[in-house]
Design an enzyme around this catalytic site. Structure first.
Site, short mmCIF file in Angstrom:
data_model
loop_
_atom_site.label_atom_id
_atom_site.label_comp_id
_atom_site.label_asym_id
_atom_site.label_seq_id
_atom_site.Cartn_x
_atom_site.Cartn_y
_atom_site.Cartn_z
N ARG A 61 0.81 -1.22 0.00
CA ARG A 61 0.00 0.00 0.00
C ARG A 61 0.84 1.27 0.00
O ARG A 61 0.41 2.29 -0.53
CB ARG A 61 -0.93 -0.02 1.22
CG ARG A 61 -2.02 -1.08 1.13
CD ARG A 61 -2.77 -1.27 2.42
NE ARG A 61 -1.94 -1.91 3.44
CZ ARG A 61 -2.39 -2.27 4.64
NH1 ARG A 61 -3.65 -2.03 4.97
NH2 ARG A 61 -1.58 -2.86 5.51
N LYS A 166 1.06 -19.09 6.65
CA LYS A 166 0.28 -19.41 7.85
C LYS A 166 0.07 -18.11 8.66
O LYS A 166 0.83 -17.15 8.45
CB LYS A 166 0.98 -20.48 8.68
CG LYS A 166 2.10 -19.97 9.59
CD LYS A 166 2.50 -21.03 10.57
CE LYS A 166 3.42 -20.47 11.63
NZ LYS A 166 2.79 -19.61 12.63
N ASP A 195 4.48 -23.55 5.07
CA ASP A 195 4.97 -23.60 6.44
C ASP A 195 6.49 -23.63 6.33
O ASP A 195 7.07 -24.62 5.88
CB ASP A 195 4.46 -24.85 7.16
CG ASP A 195 4.84 -24.87 8.64
OD1 ASP A 195 5.93 -24.38 8.97
OD2 ASP A 195 4.05 -25.39 9.45
N HIS A 196 7.14 -22.55 6.74
CA HIS A 196 8.57 -22.43 6.48
C HIS A 196 9.40 -23.50 7.17
O HIS A 196 10.55 -23.74 6.78
CB HIS A 196 9.08 -21.03 6.86
CG HIS A 196 9.17 -20.79 8.34
ND1 HIS A 196 8.14 -20.25 9.06
CD2 HIS A 196 10.17 -21.02 9.21
CE1 HIS A 196 8.50 -20.15 10.32
NE2 HIS A 196 9.73 -20.60 10.45
N LYS A 200 13.24 -26.17 5.94
CA LYS A 200 14.50 -26.45 6.62
C LYS A 200 15.08 -27.77 6.13
O LYS A 200 14.39 -28.80 6.09
CB LYS A 200 14.29 -26.50 8.14
CG LYS A 200 13.86 -25.17 8.76
CD LYS A 200 13.67 -25.31 10.25
CE LYS A 200 13.20 -23.99 10.86
NZ LYS A 200 14.21 -22.94 10.77
N GLU A 234 12.29 -21.91 22.53
CA GLU A 234 12.87 -20.59 22.27
C GLU A 234 13.27 -19.96 23.60
O GLU A 234 12.51 -20.03 24.57
CB GLU A 234 11.85 -19.68 21.56
CG GLU A 234 11.48 -20.11 20.16
CD GLU A 234 12.52 -19.71 19.13
OE1 GLU A 234 13.54 -19.08 19.52
OE2 GLU A 234 12.32 -20.01 17.95
N ASP A 253 0.44 -20.83 17.40
CA ASP A 253 1.65 -20.31 16.77
C ASP A 253 2.60 -21.42 16.33
O ASP A 253 3.22 -21.33 15.26
CB ASP A 253 2.37 -19.37 17.75
CG ASP A 253 3.59 -18.71 17.13
OD1 ASP A 253 3.56 -18.39 15.93
OD2 ASP A 253 4.57 -18.49 17.86
N HIS A 258 3.69 -26.03 12.89
CA HIS A 258 5.08 -26.44 12.74
C HIS A 258 5.32 -27.85 13.30
O HIS A 258 5.94 -28.70 12.66
CB HIS A 258 6.02 -25.48 13.48
CG HIS A 258 6.04 -24.09 12.92
ND1 HIS A 258 5.78 -23.80 11.59
CD2 HIS A 258 6.33 -22.90 13.50
CE1 HIS A 258 5.89 -22.51 11.41
NE2 HIS A 258 6.22 -21.94 12.54
N LYS A 354 8.10 -20.43 24.85
CA LYS A 354 8.93 -19.22 24.87
C LYS A 354 9.61 -19.09 26.24
O LYS A 354 9.13 -19.60 27.24
CB LYS A 354 8.05 -17.99 24.63
CG LYS A 354 7.37 -17.96 23.27
CD LYS A 354 8.35 -17.66 22.16
CE LYS A 354 7.64 -17.42 20.83
NZ LYS A 354 8.60 -17.14 19.75
#
Length: 507
Positions: A61, A166, A195-196, A200, A234, A253, A258, A354
């Site tokens: 935008r 996602k 899905d990244h 991998k 993480e 998430d 994942h 996390k």
């Protein structure tokens, strides 16, 4: 990229080169495009895997026409490219920009005209790959506008495909609504849900490790395997994403997408072929065999204050734009029972969170202790018990594989001690510079959906998690926060495994 470095695509053959293509990235002003997508496309260019007739058009935008290509060049350099790479200048010349609001029909009409002009100038032959790197609330709007302008349909022998990032909905109902809405414009074979994690190399290698080595697949079942643990930890917090995390939590998430994708590679039966339809069929079959999740076989947690990497960490409820009374989970653990001949009786544990003790994603396969008369009378010595056979598949960081087994110590008595055989990607293949999107972008341009998520898999995964999330919403926890930052999560996570006489393996 220097000569000794490898990308995920450096060994691919010319048969993997796509046809002439224009990649159109909606939401191109966002961080993903500069940090991941353009560097990945340039890695493909370096590896000789992009067609000569190729172009990238960023769409957003804000009017960034004057700065977009130079800014993407900086992102490519930051992603590992060398300033003097002879391919860089010509690649940057293929990058352009288009400004439009996502609800502006006239803007899409101008985009269509721009793409037709690129076809004539670059010889891209009408082939399109639309990438929706936007917030989920814009997915349907963009898809509908593309359909309104007829950009969903290919002309002649050309092809049109769309990549959707996602999350694919936030529960079963919304996932079905999104799938139905997109399906009104694009056919399923045109839709690539990305899905990244599946980009991998270490995740893809699970498939090869299992099915490409006769040493392992015969043992990959409940007769020999005691339990499987998959961890995605993480050490960081939510990194300023308060509004997103308040809606998602760790279950939406990470766990529901994942970790289910990693689970599929670890636990699915061998597909008839590597064709996308056969891979998807086995994935869906596995998901449908998972027994219902309840509060009894799951754990949720939220981090409180603590210490991470020697620094004080504040609790989740004090993060920016987070409800001070939030009941959002930042940790989740589930015990999965899979009712198939391969896995009946072997639990699979998933945990993600996390502000845990360290950043690590790993799969641990624990084998059963086999009764063995040969070792009767063997001494444990100072080895602290006969060793357990383990396979550790390290996804990140320090990517590699470790196999733990027992070995006789060189003494007159039979003393068995645990030892490890270790493989590291960096030692075997050199420095790894690909970011995970190379393979996925290449496959989408080629029309290969085997590493993408089909609507059946999305909806089946949501049908498993949605009832659990509804239970959690009805029964908010009274003990949040229930784990200190810098630890491995709430005590209840250990108790979940203890019910089956298991413990989490140190990672």
């Amino acid at each position: 990229m220097s000569n000794h470095e490898n990308t995920s695509t450096s060994s691919q053959t010319q048969s993997r080169k796509p046809e002439p293509t224009v990649v159109v990235i909606f939401g191109a002003s966002g961080d993903l495009t500069k940090r991941k997508l353009l560097p990945a496309l340039f890695h493909l260019e370096e590896a000789g895997l992009l067609p000569e007739e190729f172009a990238v058009v960023g769409v957003a935008r804000r009017d960034l026409s004057a700065t977009f290509a130079p800014d993407m060049r900086k992102g490519i350099l930051d992603g590992g490219a060398m300033e003097d790479d002879p391919k860089l200048a010509s690649f940057v010349e293929k990058i352009s920009y288009h400004t439009t609001n996502f609800d502006d029909s006239e803007g899409y009409a101008k985009l269509k005209a721009k793409l037709e002009g690129i076809d004539k100038e670059k010889g891209t032959k009408g082939n399109r790959l639309f990438y929706l790197a936007v917030a989920p609330e814009f997915f349907q709007e963009i898809v509908d506008k593309l359909g309104e302008q007829g950009m969903d349909k290919a002309q002649g022998d050309a092809h049109v495909r769309v990549i959707i990032e996602k999350p694919f909905g936030h529960d079963l109902e919304s996932a079905k609504a999104l799938n139905d809405g997109v399906a009104k414009v694009f056919k399923e074979e045109q839709i690539f849900r990305i899905d990244h994690y599946l980009g991998k190399e270490t995740v893809q290698n699970i498939f090869v490790f299992r099915f490409g080595n006769a040493l392992f697949e015969p043992l990959w079942n409940s007769e020999y395997i005691d339990n499987i643990q998959i961890t995605a930890a993480e050490s960081i917090g939510i990194e300023g994403r308060g509004p997103f995390y308040e809606k998602a939590g760790v279950s939406r998430d990470i766990l529901q997408n994942h970790m289910m994708e990693m689970l599929a590679f670890v636990a699915m039966d061998k597909p008839k072929s590597n064709d996308a339809k056969d891979v998807i069929a086995e994935k869906v079959k596995l998901f449908k065999a998972i027994q219902p999740l309840t509060e009894e076989n799951t754990v949720r947690g939220q981090y409180g204050k603590g210490t991470v990497d020697g620094k004080d960490a504040k609790p989740y409820r004090e993060e920016d734009r987070v409800d001070p009374k939030s009941v959002t989970e930042t940790f989740g653990a589930v015990k999965l029972d899979i009712d198939t001949p391969r896995w009946k009786g072997t639990p699979i544990y998933l945990r993600a969170g996390k502000r845990l003790a360290k950043r690590v994603t790993e799969v641990v396969i624990q084998f059963k202790q086999q009764a063995n008369p040969i070792l009767e009378g063997a001494k444990e010595g100072d080895c602290q018990g006969l060793p357990t056979n383990l396979i550790r598949l390290r996804i990140q960081p320090d990517e590699g594989i470790k196999i733990a087994f027992g070995n006789k110590r060189p003494t007159p008595d039979t003393v068995v001690c645990p030892v490890e055989a270790s493989f590291k990607y960096v030692d075997a293949f050199g420095k790894y510079t690909a970011n995970g999107y190379e393979r996925l972008l290449l496959d989408a341009m080629l029309g290969d959906a085997s590493l993408f998520t089909h609507r059946d898999a999305v909806e089946t995964a949501w049908s498993l998690y949605t009832p659990l999330l509804e239970q959690w919403a009805k029964n908010p926890p009274a003990d949040f926060p229930n784990y200190e930052s810098g630890t491995w999560g709430p005590k209840a996570s250990d108790e979940l495994l203890a019910k089956s006489n298991h413990t989490w393996h140190a990672v």
